[in-house]
Enzyme design. Structure first.
Site, PDB file in Angstrom:
ATOM      1  N   ASN A  89     -85.988   6.257  13.225  1.00 30.56           N
ATOM      2  CA  ASN A  89     -87.323   6.235  12.911  1.00 30.56           C
ATOM      3  C   ASN A  89     -88.018   5.180  12.386  1.00 30.56           C
ATOM      4  OD1 ASN A  89     -86.752   8.917  13.687  1.00 30.56           O
ATOM      5  ND2 ASN A  89     -86.796   9.826  11.569  1.00 30.56           N
ATOM      6  N   HIS A 106     -84.463   0.834  14.946  1.00 26.64           N
ATOM      7  CA  HIS A 106     -85.608   0.585  15.678  1.00 26.64           C
ATOM      8  C   HIS A 106     -86.890  -0.152  15.133  1.00 26.64           C
ATOM      9  CE1 HIS A 106     -83.970   3.838  18.786  1.00 26.64           C
ATOM     10  NE2 HIS A 106     -83.496   2.757  18.659  1.00 26.64           N
ATOM     11  N   THR A 173     -82.088  14.416  16.610  1.00 29.70           N
ATOM     12  CA  THR A 173     -82.218  13.306  17.532  1.00 29.70           C
ATOM     13  C   THR A 173     -81.755  13.991  18.657  1.00 29.70           C
ATOM     14  OG1 THR A 173     -81.553  10.923  18.193  1.00 29.70           O
ATOM     15  CG2 THR A 173     -79.889  12.221  16.956  1.00 29.70           C
ATOM     16  N   SER A 174     -82.294  13.657  20.071  1.00 28.89           N
ATOM     17  CA  SER A 174     -82.151  14.420  21.333  1.00 28.89           C
ATOM     18  C   SER A 174     -80.947  13.831  22.156  1.00 28.89           C
ATOM     19  CB  SER A 174     -83.260  14.278  22.254  1.00 28.89           C
ATOM     20  OG  SER A 174     -83.697  13.118  22.554  1.00 28.89           O
ATOM     21  N   ALA A 216     -84.784  21.099  10.324  1.00 28.07           N
ATOM     22  CA  ALA A 216     -84.304  20.256   9.301  1.00 28.07           C
ATOM     23  C   ALA A 216     -84.433  20.706   8.032  1.00 28.07           C
ATOM     24  CB  ALA A 216     -84.654  18.807   9.710  1.00 28.07           C
TER      25      ALA A 216
HETATM   26  P1  OAD Z   1     -86.576  12.940  20.333  1.00 26.22           P
HETATM   27  O1  OAD Z   1     -88.157  13.359  20.500  1.00 26.22           O
HETATM   28  O2  OAD Z   1     -86.017  12.544  21.470  1.00 26.22           O
HETATM   29  O3  OAD Z   1     -85.841  14.075  19.871  1.00 26.22           O
HETATM   30  C1  OAD Z   1     -86.054  14.800  18.911  1.00 26.22           C
HETATM   31  C2  OAD Z   1     -85.017  15.855  18.593  1.00 26.22           C
HETATM   32  O4  OAD Z   1     -85.346  16.378  17.289  1.00 26.22           O
HETATM   33  C3  OAD Z   1     -85.036  16.845  19.570  1.00 26.22           C
HETATM   34  O5  OAD Z   1     -83.812  17.193  20.035  1.00 26.22           O
HETATM   35  C4  OAD Z   1     -85.491  18.149  18.906  1.00 26.22           C
HETATM   36  O6  OAD Z   1     -85.062  19.542  19.415  1.00 26.22           O
HETATM   37  C5  OAD Z   1     -85.317  17.848  17.339  1.00 26.22           C
HETATM   38  N1  OAD Z   1     -86.153  18.424  16.298  1.00 26.22           N
HETATM   39  C6  OAD Z   1     -87.577  18.617  16.655  1.00 26.22           C
HETATM   40  N2  OAD Z   1     -88.094  19.335  15.483  1.00 26.22           N
HETATM   41  C7  OAD Z   1     -87.064  19.528  14.772  1.00 26.22           C
HETATM   42  C8  OAD Z   1     -87.131  19.960  13.419  1.00 26.22           C
HETATM   43  N3  OAD Z   1     -88.092  20.455  12.498  1.00 26.22           N
HETATM   44  N4  OAD Z   1     -85.747  20.050  12.823  1.00 26.22           N
HETATM   45  C9  OAD Z   1     -84.535  19.566  13.385  1.00 26.22           C
HETATM   46  N5  OAD Z   1     -84.600  19.235  14.686  1.00 26.22           N
HETATM   47  C10 OAD Z   1     -85.840  19.043  15.194  1.00 26.22           C
HETATM   48  O7  OAD Z   1     -86.609  11.933  19.268  1.00 26.22           O
HETATM   49  P2  OAD Z   1     -85.361  10.568  18.771  1.00 26.22           P
HETATM   50  O8  OAD Z   1     -84.106  11.239  19.281  1.00 26.22           O
HETATM   51  O9  OAD Z   1     -85.467  10.392  17.485  1.00 26.22           O
HETATM   52  O10 OAD Z   1     -87.455   4.734  20.086  1.00 26.22           O
HETATM   53  O11 OAD Z   1     -85.836   9.660  19.845  1.00 26.22           O
HETATM   54  C11 OAD Z   1     -84.843   8.313  19.892  1.00 26.22           C
HETATM   55  C12 OAD Z   1     -85.853   7.337  20.263  1.00 26.22           C
HETATM   56  O12 OAD Z   1     -86.636   7.335  21.486  1.00 26.22           O
HETATM   57  C13 OAD Z   1     -86.950   6.921  19.004  1.00 26.22           C
HETATM   58  O13 OAD Z   1     -86.385   6.349  17.958  1.00 26.22           O
HETATM   59  C14 OAD Z   1     -87.824   6.223  20.102  1.00 26.22           C
HETATM   60  C15 OAD Z   1     -87.975   7.087  21.396  1.00 26.22           C
HETATM   61  O14 OAD Z   1     -88.304   6.603  22.452  1.00 26.22           O
HETATM   62  C16 OAD Z   1     -88.320   3.741  20.449  1.00 26.22           C
HETATM   63  O15 OAD Z   1     -89.499   3.984  20.366  1.00 26.22           O
HETATM   64  C17 OAD Z   1     -87.512   2.411  20.791  1.00 26.22           C
END
Ligand code: OAD
Length: 231
Positions: A89, A106, A173-174, A216
């Protein structure tokens, strides 16, 4: 002594009002990743990229840490082992909740970076491409964010920490973006236990020894309470 490495993603900040990327209605359904999160997109249209990150910086300033951030700060303070947060984040909600050991792989919305000379300084709320670098005066200001095609920060130190970890936990994280998506396998290969905490099973859930699913703000405080109650 137990060493815990925690990877966080956008899901940990979702309940603070910050958008995730890949959920329905997420940032990448509203913006073209190639236009706002790549060096090529920035070269084509710096004003658009600044507009995107300026909006996110404003959004971050208006938000506050939620129960998950606070629980992780409590874990670092009260757990009798080492706790390190590696976050994808770019917000500062872990720090504002009180976490100290936080590595932003990042980058961060709070940082400005000169694309010409590499100088870094504190970002103004409204960043503009034409603003001169305080060190070299080049009009090449960019957010200190790692874009697709660029190398994430702290990677050697992160891999060292994963190799030394007893427990690896991924939160919100997804599992779509490498190298972070491989951290569970990296840590497991070195002998760590692995746990996923996410709203729903992530794309890499099968890489983890255990998983718990839910918001979360509920499941992170529950897990932290269990860790702190361990004899
Ligand atoms: P994603 O948007 O890909 O994934 C978010 C995850 O959080 C998903 O699996 C959701 O199911 C979960 N989620 C959503 N709401 C939630 C909650 N209230 N409690 C728990 N989980 C929840 O985001 P990231 O995995 O962080 O990079 O994405 C990784 C990277 O891709 C980011 O850092 C960014 C993006 O493109 C760059 O910009 C370089």
């Amino acid at each position: 002594m137990t060493k815990i490495v925690i990877l966080t993603g956008a899901g940990v900040s979702a309940e603070s009002g910050l958008g995730t990327f890949r959920d329905k209605g997420g940032l990448w359904s509203r913006y073209d990743l190639n236009e706002v999160a790549t060096p090529e997109g920035f070269a084509r249209n710096p004003a658009l990229v600044h507009e995107f990150y300026n909006a996110r910086r404003r959004n971050c300033l208006e938000s506050a840490p939620n129960a998950a951030h606070h629980a992780l700060a409590r874990l670092e303070k009260d757990y009798p082992g080492e706790v390190l947060i590696v976050t994808q984040n770019v917000d500062d909600l872990h720090e504002r909740a009180g976490s100290r050991a936080v590595w932003h792989m990042h980058g961060a919305l709070s940082g400005a970076l000169c694309a010409a000379c590499g100088h870094r300084w504190a970002a103004p709320v409204e960043m503009q491409a034409a603003a001169p670098c305080p060190a070299c005066a080049a009009p090449a200001t960019r957010p200190d964010i790692v874009w697709f095609g660029e190398m994430p920060y702290h990677m050697e130190a992160i891999w060292d920490a994963l190799r030394a970890a007893d427990l690896f936990v991924a939160i919100g994280t997804s599992g779509n973006v490498y190298p972070a998506a491989a951290f569970a396998q990296d840590a497991a290969r070195a002998g760590a236990e692995t746990l996923e905490l996410n709203l729903e099973p992530s794309d890499t859930v099968s890489d983890f020894d255990a998983a718990r699913h839910g918001p979360a703000s509920r499941i992170v405080p529950e897990w932290v309470a269990e860790m702190l109650a361990r004899p």
